[in-house]
Design a protein around this motif. Structure first.
Motif, PDB file in Angstrom:
ATOM      1  N   VAL A   1      -5.776   2.854   1.568  1.00 40.04           N
ATOM      2  CA  VAL A   1      -4.644   2.324   2.572  1.00 40.04           C
ATOM      3  C   VAL A   1      -4.029   3.249   3.156  1.00 40.04           C
ATOM      4  O   VAL A   1      -3.659   3.052   4.404  1.00 40.04           O
ATOM      5  N   ALA A   2      -3.881   4.391   2.533  1.00 33.32           N
ATOM      6  CA  ALA A   2      -3.180   5.519   3.483  1.00 33.32           C
ATOM      7  C   ALA A   2      -4.256   5.927   4.519  1.00 33.32           C
ATOM      8  O   ALA A   2      -3.668   6.480   5.412  1.00 33.32           O
TER       9      ALA A   2
ATOM     10  N   THR B   1      -8.795   4.476  -5.977  1.00 29.58           N
ATOM     11  CA  THR B   1      -9.542   3.956  -4.900  1.00 29.58           C
ATOM     12  C   THR B   1      -9.057   3.303  -3.859  1.00 29.58           C
ATOM     13  O   THR B   1      -9.202   3.445  -2.512  1.00 29.58           O
ATOM     14  N   GLN B   2      -8.032   2.357  -3.976  1.00 32.83           N
ATOM     15  CA  GLN B   2      -7.296   1.508  -3.008  1.00 32.83           C
ATOM     16  C   GLN B   2      -6.284   2.143  -2.152  1.00 32.83           C
ATOM     17  O   GLN B   2      -6.036   2.070  -1.114  1.00 32.83           O
ATOM     18  N   LEU B   3      -5.433   2.647  -2.884  1.00 34.94           N
ATOM     19  CA  LEU B   3      -4.278   3.510  -2.391  1.00 34.94           C
ATOM     20  C   LEU B   3      -4.653   4.538  -1.316  1.00 34.94           C
ATOM     21  O   LEU B   3      -4.235   4.719  -0.292  1.00 34.94           O
ATOM     22  N   PRO B   4      -5.614   5.394  -1.886  1.00 31.50           N
ATOM     23  CA  PRO B   4      -6.292   6.413  -0.914  1.00 31.50           C
ATOM     24  C   PRO B   4      -6.736   5.567   0.405  1.00 31.50           C
ATOM     25  O   PRO B   4      -6.594   5.994   1.560  1.00 31.50           O
TER      26      PRO B   4
ATOM     27  N   ILE C   1      -7.233   1.048  -9.065  1.00 35.45           N
ATOM     28  CA  ILE C   1      -6.623   0.831  -7.811  1.00 35.45           C
ATOM     29  C   ILE C   1      -5.837   1.986  -7.290  1.00 35.45           C
ATOM     30  O   ILE C   1      -5.997   2.555  -6.110  1.00 35.45           O
ATOM     31  N   VAL C   2      -5.184   2.778  -8.262  1.00 32.82           N
ATOM     32  CA  VAL C   2      -4.644   4.052  -7.600  1.00 32.82           C
ATOM     33  C   VAL C   2      -5.583   5.059  -7.121  1.00 32.82           C
ATOM     34  O   VAL C   2      -5.309   5.839  -6.135  1.00 32.82           O
TER      35      VAL C   2
END
Length: 312
Positions: free
Chosen positions: A49-50, A44-47, A41-42
């Motif tokens: 979303v940013a 792949t997903q957070l970047p 999640i940290v």
């Protein structure tokens, strides 16, 4: 004399004294996977979303204080700008050409390796080798060892037979990129289709031969229908990777001569023009397209698993 019937007593789960509840045992089973899930999640997903948030801003890295919210303007520019539309079209042409050519060549090689002959293991290893080469190294190999107009192998062979000495990259830039990608992705298609060929029903093939069917009739009426799912899977997985290809375009042509695809355009917008918002919008569109293709690929994989379970 009357018959008496007793209602069946529903079995109730007996909990052993001191044993943890089922929910606690389930969480204990999943606990070792939680660090990997958090890491995914940290990373792949957070970047993403940013990137999605930045895509709604007019944000130039050279003027950070001038950034402001623009809504869907970046997406509108990506879809209406002539250069960006051309990069989208180049991406489509590149993907379709490479996937189709790789599938056809992969099918021919799979049919060859499906037969028994001396040295088949060595031939299979040699044919798989291009897929194991690092993409940048493969692109450099084609650019300097094969395409170079002065000392390249292709022009060397043409000079030996008295042929012309073309500049392959300058004369046919998009074709040069496509050929290098076909060389690299044909082994991938070959492996998928070879797995499909080896999963055929041998009894059905023997029955067809006993009935007098020719090799072409067997291939047309038995082999191709059986390989349909495998062809779809190869096309979808190949499309996912080719749509996102950056190495060959960057290394062989540097995006020039009309070969800039959408990933290369994202690179230009972000690292050269410093347009963070515009590059983020184009990147989000690439991800959405990849997700759509991946969804179809997962459906094909699921149907293949269901067919294999049904045969078992």
């Amino acid at each position: 004399m009357t018959a008496t019937t007793t209602a069946p007593i529903a079995a109730t789960p007996v909990r052993t004294k001191g044993a943890p509840p089922a929910r606690l045992r389930a969480w204990a089973t999943r606990a070792p996977l939680l660090p990997a899930l958090v890491f995914m999640i940290v990373v792949t997903q957070l970047p993403f979303v940013a990137t999605l948030v930045i895509s709604f801003f007019d944000w130039n890295a050279l003027y950070p204080k001038a950034r402001h919210f623009t809504g869907l303007d970046n997406y509108q520019e990506v879809l209406t700008d002539a250069d960006l539309r051309h990069s989208v079209w180049t991406t489509v042409v590149l993907t379709v050409a490479v996937v189709l050519a790789s599938l056809v060549l992969g099918l021919m090689l799979a049919l060859l390796l499906d037969r028994r002959f001396r040295g088949r293991g060595v031939v299979r290893t040699l044919l798989i080798a291009p897929f194991l080469v690092v993409p940048v190294a493969a692109a450099l190999l084609w650019k300097h060892v094969l395409y170079n107009p002065e000392y390249g192998l292709l022009n060397g062979l043409l000079h030996y037979v008295g042929g012309p000495q073309p500049d392959w990259i300058s004369n046919t830039p998009l074709l040069a990129v496509e050929v290098s990608l076909v060389w690299q992705w044909t082994p991938f298609m070959m492996l998928i289709l070879l797995a499909g060929l080896q999963s055929r029903d041998s009894q059905q093939l023997e029955a067809a031969r006993v009935d007098g069917a020719s090799d072409w009739q067997i291939f047309r009426h038995l082999t191709l229908p059986h390989l349909r799912r495998y062809l779809e899977l190869g096309a979808l997985l190949g499309s996912i990777y080719i749509v996102q290809n950056f190495d060959a375009v960057f290394t062989i042509t540097s995006g020039g001569l009309g070969t800039a695809n959408l990933p290369y355009t994202v690179y230009q917008s972000f690292y050269q023009a410093h347009e963070n918002g515009l590059a983020s919008a184009a990147g989000v569109l690439v991800v959405i397209g990849s997700i759509i293709i991946a969804t179809f690929a997962l459906r094909v994989v699921s149907s293949l698993f269901r067919e294999e379970v049904g045969r078992a």
